[in-house]
Design a protein around this motif. Structure first.
Motif, PDB file in Angstrom:
ATOM      1  N   ALA B   9       0.832  -1.210   0.000  1.00 50.03           N
ATOM      2  CA  ALA B   9       0.000   0.000   0.000  1.00 50.03           C
ATOM      3  C   ALA B   9       0.861   1.253   0.000  1.00 50.03           C
ATOM      4  CB  ALA B   9      -0.919  -0.020   1.225  1.00 50.03           C
ATOM      5  N   ALA B  10       1.900   1.250   0.856  1.00 50.29           N
ATOM      6  CA  ALA B  10       2.771   2.426   0.933  1.00 50.29           C
ATOM      7  C   ALA B  10       3.450   2.685  -0.403  1.00 50.29           C
ATOM      8  CB  ALA B  10       3.817   2.232   2.034  1.00 50.29           C
ATOM      9  N   VAL B  14       3.070   6.028  -2.684  1.00 47.06           N
ATOM     10  CA  VAL B  14       4.175   6.882  -3.111  1.00 47.06           C
ATOM     11  C   VAL B  14       4.175   7.051  -4.630  1.00 47.06           C
ATOM     12  CG1 VAL B  14       6.696   7.025  -3.296  1.00 47.06           C
ATOM     13  CG2 VAL B  14       5.644   6.386  -1.142  1.00 47.06           C
ATOM     14  N   LYS B  15       3.926   5.952  -5.327  1.00 41.34           N
ATOM     15  CA  LYS B  15       3.951   6.006  -6.786  1.00 41.34           C
ATOM     16  C   LYS B  15       2.707   6.686  -7.361  1.00 41.34           C
ATOM     17  CE  LYS B  15       6.781   2.022  -8.049  1.00 41.34           C
ATOM     18  NZ  LYS B  15       6.664   0.623  -8.463  1.00 41.34           N
ATOM     19  N   GLY B  16       1.709   6.931  -6.512  1.00 40.26           N
ATOM     20  CA  GLY B  16       0.468   7.540  -7.000  1.00 40.26           C
ATOM     21  C   GLY B  16      -0.371   6.571  -7.816  1.00 40.26           C
ATOM     22  N   GLU B  17      -0.291   5.275  -7.455  1.00 39.17           N
ATOM     23  CA  GLU B  17      -1.039   4.282  -8.212  1.00 39.17           C
ATOM     24  C   GLU B  17      -2.409   3.948  -7.605  1.00 39.17           C
ATOM     25  OE1 GLU B  17       2.775   1.800 -10.037  1.00 39.17           O
ATOM     26  OE2 GLU B  17       1.548   0.913  -8.460  1.00 39.17           O
ATOM     27  N   MET B  18      -2.733   4.593  -6.487  1.00 40.22           N
ATOM     28  CA  MET B  18      -3.991   4.265  -5.819  1.00 40.22           C
ATOM     29  C   MET B  18      -5.165   4.990  -6.469  1.00 40.22           C
ATOM     30  SD  MET B  18      -3.329   4.238  -1.764  1.00 40.22           S
ATOM     31  CE  MET B  18      -2.707   2.791  -0.939  1.00 40.22           C
ATOM     32  N   VAL B  41       4.537   6.077   7.659  1.00 39.55           N
ATOM     33  CA  VAL B  41       5.445   7.203   7.454  1.00 39.55           C
ATOM     34  C   VAL B  41       6.858   6.682   7.181  1.00 39.55           C
ATOM     35  CG1 VAL B  41       6.594   9.130   8.618  1.00 39.55           C
ATOM     36  CG2 VAL B  41       4.123   8.890   8.760  1.00 39.55           C
ATOM     37  N   GLU B  42       7.224   5.670   7.948  1.00 38.84           N
ATOM     38  CA  GLU B  42       8.555   5.097   7.779  1.00 38.84           C
ATOM     39  C   GLU B  42       8.704   4.453   6.392  1.00 38.84           C
ATOM     40  OE1 GLU B  42      10.555   3.097  11.414  1.00 38.84           O
ATOM     41  OE2 GLU B  42      10.391   1.589   9.858  1.00 38.84           O
ATOM     42  N   HIS B  43       7.672   3.701   6.001  1.00 41.84           N
ATOM     43  CA  HIS B  43       7.698   3.071   4.683  1.00 41.84           C
ATOM     44  C   HIS B  43       7.807   4.108   3.576  1.00 41.84           C
ATOM     45  CE1 HIS B  43       7.244  -0.996   5.813  1.00 41.84           C
ATOM     46  NE2 HIS B  43       6.022  -0.901   6.294  1.00 41.84           N
ATOM     47  N   ILE B  44       6.998   5.161   3.695  1.00 42.30           N
ATOM     48  CA  ILE B  44       6.992   6.180   2.656  1.00 42.30           C
ATOM     49  C   ILE B  44       8.359   6.853   2.551  1.00 42.30           C
ATOM     50  CG2 ILE B  44       6.043   8.444   2.019  1.00 42.30           C
ATOM     51  CD1 ILE B  44       3.343   7.458   2.982  1.00 42.30           C
ATOM     52  N   PHE B  45       8.917   7.149   3.720  1.00 43.13           N
ATOM     53  CA  PHE B  45      10.249   7.750   3.742  1.00 43.13           C
ATOM     54  C   PHE B  45      11.247   6.846   3.025  1.00 43.13           C
ATOM     55  CE2 PHE B  45      14.451   8.167   5.646  1.00 43.13           C
ATOM     56  CZ  PHE B  45      14.680   9.519   5.474  1.00 43.13           C
ATOM     57  N   PHE B  47      10.659   4.496   0.780  1.00 38.24           N
ATOM     58  CA  PHE B  47      10.438   4.427  -0.667  1.00 38.24           C
ATOM     59  C   PHE B  47      10.950   5.672  -1.377  1.00 38.24           C
ATOM     60  CE2 PHE B  47       7.381   0.936   0.051  1.00 38.24           C
ATOM     61  CZ  PHE B  47       8.020   0.038  -0.787  1.00 38.24           C
ATOM     62  N   ASN B  48      10.791   6.824  -0.733  1.00 35.96           N
ATOM     63  CA  ASN B  48      11.336   8.033  -1.334  1.00 35.96           C
ATOM     64  C   ASN B  48      12.854   7.944  -1.465  1.00 35.96           C
ATOM     65  OD1 ASN B  48       9.046   9.514  -1.964  1.00 35.96           O
ATOM     66  ND2 ASN B  48       8.821  10.218   0.152  1.00 35.96           N
TER      67      ASN B  48
END
Lengths: 187, 375
Positions: B9-10, B14-18, B41-45, B47-48
């Motif tokens: 999901a994260a 991040v990729k804007g695929e949702m 938040v940690e996952h998103i960080f 992935f960035n």
């Protein structure tokens, strides 16, 4: 300064367009090389410094809402000059001040940001080195070479894309752990 | 939520695929569950960071390709200093060494002279050329299957317009590599070509055989250039390696691909001396292992620059291999340009090996390395 042309150049760079990269090299490389050779550097130093400046410009071109307050040529020159002075100081062969001052932009802020990003890059690279195979190849195939899961499954010998995907998540979790272990240490 | 689901999901977030619906559900979930939010938040960080990493890596790869291209064109020069300046500088620095060297030169040359006369009496040559003479008995089986294949091919080709030329069993095996993809020129050793009394055959890594002819043989530098004359030979893309114009550096890590057996073999090593056997300046010395059949193998460094051609090895010491330095290839090409009908020869390369891992490098190079056979 031809604003439209400069803008095309930066947009091309952000897209990683090869023609643009080549043009920037052709237009600037010799100036930078002579700057560095004149200031006790070698041709290899010139190649390294120029590459780093290209990365700085690339990062900048990709950041949202970004605008360059001078043309690309001046910017690259300023960044290279700053990077080289810094390297000279580190190597302590700071024998001669660079004397040929052209119009130089203040680039300290950009370089600070670049340094931070470079640090992050090395932490991620280190983590990548440490996860081992097949995780490293699997993640590289997906994230760097941007291959489809189905293709990866065939290449790595997984029976189907879902299995490859599960494996990818396991690898990702490991990579994340390794990354944060070092990232938190580094802060 | 399962950890894997959460990562998934994260990543899509991040990729804007949702989808909009999914996104609002996901955001709602995070709002109501602070613990989950923390982990998202940690996952998103992460992935960035991963995205930035892949961007930079791909960009560096692009830069390296551009630099390789421009270096190849001569726009970027890697030579440290040019012309007179360099010579003067070298002289100043080594004045004292040269003086010392001059005073002991007499002793050294006498020593070498006696050494040569000694070795030439006992063993005329302590280096072995690396062409493999095929033992008929051992290769009988292989030849038999080949003959059957060939017969089948002949039958299949019988309907074709040109009558196929029969390829006879080979008496030796060595290696060669492509230097010109438009005119199909291949480089190998002169001593390899000398073995071919009747036919000269090149075989690619898929086992397809093509007839070739030698257009240039220089026994002094031990270099030969072949042209694939077979019409069936399919043109390849420009070579992924570049051919270096300067000599190899001491300690440079190298790899090579060759045919010491009937399939392609990979080897690794490093440049251990700048000159070859008895200080022969045409060669450099490598520390690696090579076997008969390796003659003509390309020696490539980690950046995809071709530094030399495997030629011989020392028989009295293990792991000492000699390779012709790459600038000699340019000299040979200049010579070929003077030959009528071959003026168009040109080293064609589109370097693409820098910054990629070894396995991918090998995959790209192996198509350009050929088994050289003949009878």
């Amino acid at each position: 300064m031809n604003i439209a042309a400069e803008k095309t150049l930066l947009e091309g760079l952000a897209r990683e367009d090869k023609g643009t990269i080549e043009k920037i090299y052709r237009d600037n490389y010799n100036i930078i090389q002579s700057l560095i050779l004149k200031n006790s550097g070698t041709t290899d130093d010139a190649a390294d410094i120029f590459q780093e400046a290209m990365i700085v410009l690339f990062e900048k071109s990709k950041s949202p809402g970004f605008e360059l307050s001078c043309n690309v040529k001046t910017y690259i020159y300023s960044v290279c000059r700053r990077l080289w002075l810094k390297k000279l100081q580190q190597m302590q062969r700071f024998s001669k001040q660079t004397d040929d001052m052209e119009q130089v932009m203040p680039v300290e802020e950009d370089l600070e940001m670049h340094e931070k990003r470079q640090n992050d890059f090395f932490i991620m690279e280190n983590a990548m080195m440490k996860i081992g195979e097949p995780c490293k190849s699997l993640l590289e195939a997906y994230y760097i070479q941007k291959k489809q899961m189905q293709q990866i499954a065939t290449e790595f010998g997984y029976t189907n894309a879902d299995n490859a995907k599960t494996q990818k998540y396991k690898c990702l979790v490991r990579l994340k752990k390794l990354f944060f272990a070092q990232y938190k240490n580094g802060l | 939520m399962d950890d894997i689901l959460l990562i998934d999901a994260a990543e899509r977030y991040v990729k804007g695929e949702m989808t909009a619906e999914e996104k609002s559900y996901f955001e709602e979930l995070r709002k109501n569950n602070p613990e989950l939010d923390q982990s998202v938040v940690e996952h998103i960080f992460f992935f960035n960071e991963l995205n930035k990493y892949t961007d930079t890596r791909n960009f560096k790869h692009n830069l390296n390709e551009t630099v390789a291209k421009l270096t190849n064109e001569g726009f970027i020069s890697k030579a440290p200093l040019k012309g007179k300046a360099k010579i003067v500088y070298m002289w100043n620095r080594s004045k004292r060494t040269i003086a010392v060297a001059a005073s002991i030169a007499g002793i050294v040359s006498i020593f070498i002279a006696s050494l040569i006369s000694m070795t030439s009496n006992k063993a005329p040559n302590t280096t072995t050329l690396l062409v493999e003479k095929l033992d008929e008995r051992l290769d009988k089986q292989v030849d038999k299957t080949r003959q059957i294949e060939r017969k089948l091919n002949t039958l299949a080709a019988a309907s074709a317009t040109t009558p196929p030329i029969e390829i006879k069993p080979s008496k030796f095996r060595a290696t060669g590599f492509l230097i010109d993809n438009t005119n199909n020129f291949i480089v190998t050793n002169a001593h390899v070509v000398r073995e071919a009394k009747n036919q000269l055959i090149v075989e690619n890594n898929k086992g397809q055989q093509f007839l070739a002819e030698a257009v240039y043989v220089n026994n002094e530098s031990d270099l030969a250039i072949l042209k694939v004359t077979d019409r069936a030979f399919k043109k390849l893309a420009p070579m992924p390696y570049s051919i270096r114009k300067t000599n190899a550096n001491l300690g440079e890590q190298i790899f090579m691909l060759g045919y010491p057996k009937s399939e392609i073999v990979y080897g690794e090593g490093y440049v251990s001396a700048k000159n070859g056997f008895r200080m022969d300046t045409i060669y450099c010395q490598l520390s690696t292992s090579a076997n008969e059949g390796n003659s003509g193998s390309p020696v490539i460094n980690k950046n995809g620059e071709l530094l030399g051609i495997i030629t011989s090895m020392e028989t009295n010491a293990a792991g000492v291999v000699f390779a012709i330095k790459s600038p000699n290839i340019y000299n040979a090409v200049e010579e070929v340009k003077k030959i009528k009908d071959y003026e168009k020869i040109k080293i064609t390369s589109a370097p693409s090996l820098k910054g990629i891992d070894r396995e991918s490098q090998i995959k790209k190079v192996q198509e350009y390395v050929f088994m050289i056979k003949g009878n």
